[in-house]
Scaffold this motif. Structure first.
Motif, short mmCIF file in Angstrom:
data_model
loop_
_atom_site.label_atom_id
_atom_site.label_comp_id
_atom_site.label_asym_id
_atom_site.label_seq_id
_atom_site.Cartn_x
_atom_site.Cartn_y
_atom_site.Cartn_z
N SER A 62 0.92 -1.27 -0.06
CA SER A 62 0.05 0.19 0.02
C SER A 62 0.82 1.37 0.01
O SER A 62 2.12 1.20 0.43
CB SER A 62 -0.73 0.07 1.31
OG SER A 62 -0.10 0.22 2.36
N SER A 101 -4.86 4.07 1.42
CA SER A 101 -5.42 2.56 1.27
C SER A 101 -5.00 2.24 -0.29
O SER A 101 -5.53 0.90 -0.50
CB SER A 101 -6.96 2.89 1.53
OG SER A 101 -7.37 3.64 0.47
N TYR A 102 -4.69 3.05 -0.95
CA TYR A 102 -4.23 2.66 -2.67
C TYR A 102 -3.16 1.67 -2.72
O TYR A 102 -2.20 2.17 -1.63
CB TYR A 102 -4.41 3.79 -3.45
CG TYR A 102 -5.54 4.42 -3.75
CD1 TYR A 102 -6.38 4.00 -4.80
CD2 TYR A 102 -6.01 5.56 -3.08
CE1 TYR A 102 -7.51 4.63 -5.19
CE2 TYR A 102 -7.13 6.09 -3.31
CZ TYR A 102 -8.10 5.77 -4.15
OH TYR A 102 -9.33 6.68 -4.51
N LYS A 103 -2.96 0.79 -3.42
CA LYS A 103 -1.76 0.25 -3.54
C LYS A 103 -0.81 1.03 -4.43
O LYS A 103 -1.33 1.98 -5.14
CB LYS A 103 -2.06 -0.98 -4.61
CG LYS A 103 -3.00 -2.25 -3.89
CD LYS A 103 -2.84 -3.41 -4.66
CE LYS A 103 -3.45 -4.74 -3.99
NZ LYS A 103 -3.46 -5.77 -4.88
#
Length: 375
Positions: A62, A101-103
């Motif tokens: 993340s 929260s994003y990769k």
């Protein structure tokens, strides 16, 4: 030279990368559902391997995990403590809540542009948003190289929105307000002294907090600026300055000399009164009544209280702006102003701290009027 083969319903590519312990070592990865896809993946993988020595893994890391790693393992050991705390605050307060929260591999220019635009729409100051973009871009640049986590930096394509024109707030303290401030803090002699030292020298708050008596030369009337006092966690630490230009000598006049000598006498009295409870561990010039240190965050809070109580704009840093501007108005050479303020560049001195003032503006008008009258 590599090749491809079908295993079950998928196609795989493979190629040799050398020998280890006399045994041939081979890399094999899934390449796709068709032979064409596998051949394309093979070409890319071979190019990456022979250029970089390894293949970029399809990481599920993340962005929150990545930027935390970057701040603690790269920024903290290499950059100044103030820079580290600023970057960490920006990450914890803005970047991680908005993007964490994003990769890491999922970040793209459109997503990041939307994030930056939203911060500006939410009313954050232009310079604050620009700082967010800088931290974001720097962390992702390192993820490209040398970390080799992603192929390119998506933040490199993000543009800052047009800065909204706002009513300019004065960064200068008038002499009238300066006297009101001193009157308000007359029951806190050390804080009053810090404010007066800032007014007379233009020193930064952390520099005044870290000023020690052995760096005050009464014989030659000069202050040697050599330290910052910083709070790291729960501990105070006397630290070196951020840049070489920050190390400087500032000569002072009779008014500041009298102030410092008075403070020295007061400290000697308080030292005797408090005895073993006296706490001035660093031999600091400006301390609270029992010798405990003032540090920048504490001073910032006190200045905020003063500002609210008096109904005026006042931050400690305004003393620095005011000092530079007063020197300019008095005709002090720009190079001398630069050296006294400890700027690495003369452009910083002229463009940031000593911009045009009302007095200089009026003076320009009078000079132009005199020229017109002479024609």
């Amino acid at each position: 030279m590599g090749s491809v083969r079908k295993k079950g319903t998928n196609w795989y590519y493979y190629f040799d990368v050398g020998t280890v312990g006399g045994k041939r070592k081979r890399i094999e990865r899934a390449g796709g559902k068709t032979k064409k896809e596998a051949l394309k993946a093979l070409a890319i993988a071979e190019a990456e391997y022979f250029e970089c020595g390894n293949i970029k893994e399809d990481s599920s890391e993340s962005f929150a995990d990545w930027i935390n790693y970057w701040i603690e393992e790269i920024v903290n050991p290499q950059l100044a403590y103030q820079t580290y705390t600023t970057y960490k605050y920006i990450a914890d307060s803005h970047l991680i809540p908005g993007l964490g929260s994003y990769k890491l591999k999922a970040l793209n220019p459109m997503l990041l542009q939307k994030f930056i635009n939203k911060k500006c729409e939410d009313g954050y100051a232009f310079n604050s948003v620009r700082a967010m973009k800088k931290v974001l871009s720097s962390s992702l640049k390192y993820a490209v190289y040398p970390a080799q986590k992603i192929r390119e930096n998506p933040a490199a394509y993000v543009q800052m929105p047009k800065e909204k024109i706002r009513e300019k707030k004065s960064k200068i303290i008038s002499e009238e307000n300066y006297k009101r401030i001193l009157s308000f803090v007359e029951t806190e002699p050390a804080l009053a002294n810090m404010i007066q030292i800032g007014w007379h020298t233009g020193m930064r708050c952390s520099e005044i907090c870290g000023l020690t008596w052995d760096n005050v030369d009464f014989d030659n009337k000069v202050i040697h600026v050599k330290n910052n006092l910083l709070k790291k966690g729960k501990e105070l630490e006397l630290c070196s300055l951020k840049t070489t230009s920050s190390y400087r000598d500032i000569y002072f006049g009779k008014e500041l000399e009298d102030l410092l000598r008075k403070q020295r006498k007061l400290e000697n009295i308080k030292r005797l009164e408090y005895g073993e409870y006296w706490k001035n561990d660093f031999n600091l010039v400006c301390t609270r009544e029992n010798g405990k240190a003032y540090y920048a965050n504490l001073v910032t809070k006190r200045c905020s209280n003063i500002s609210k109580a008096l109904g005026i704009d006042f931050t400690f840093h305004m003393l620095r702006h005011t000092n530079g501007t007063r020197m300019l108005e008095a005709g002090v050479q720009e190079k001398v102003i630069q050296e006294r303020l400890g700027h690495a560049s003369i452009n910083t001195t002229m463009n940031v701290y000593v911009k045009s003032t009302e007095e200089l503006n009026r003076d320009a008008a009078e000079k132009l009027e005199a020229l017109s009258s002479a024609i």
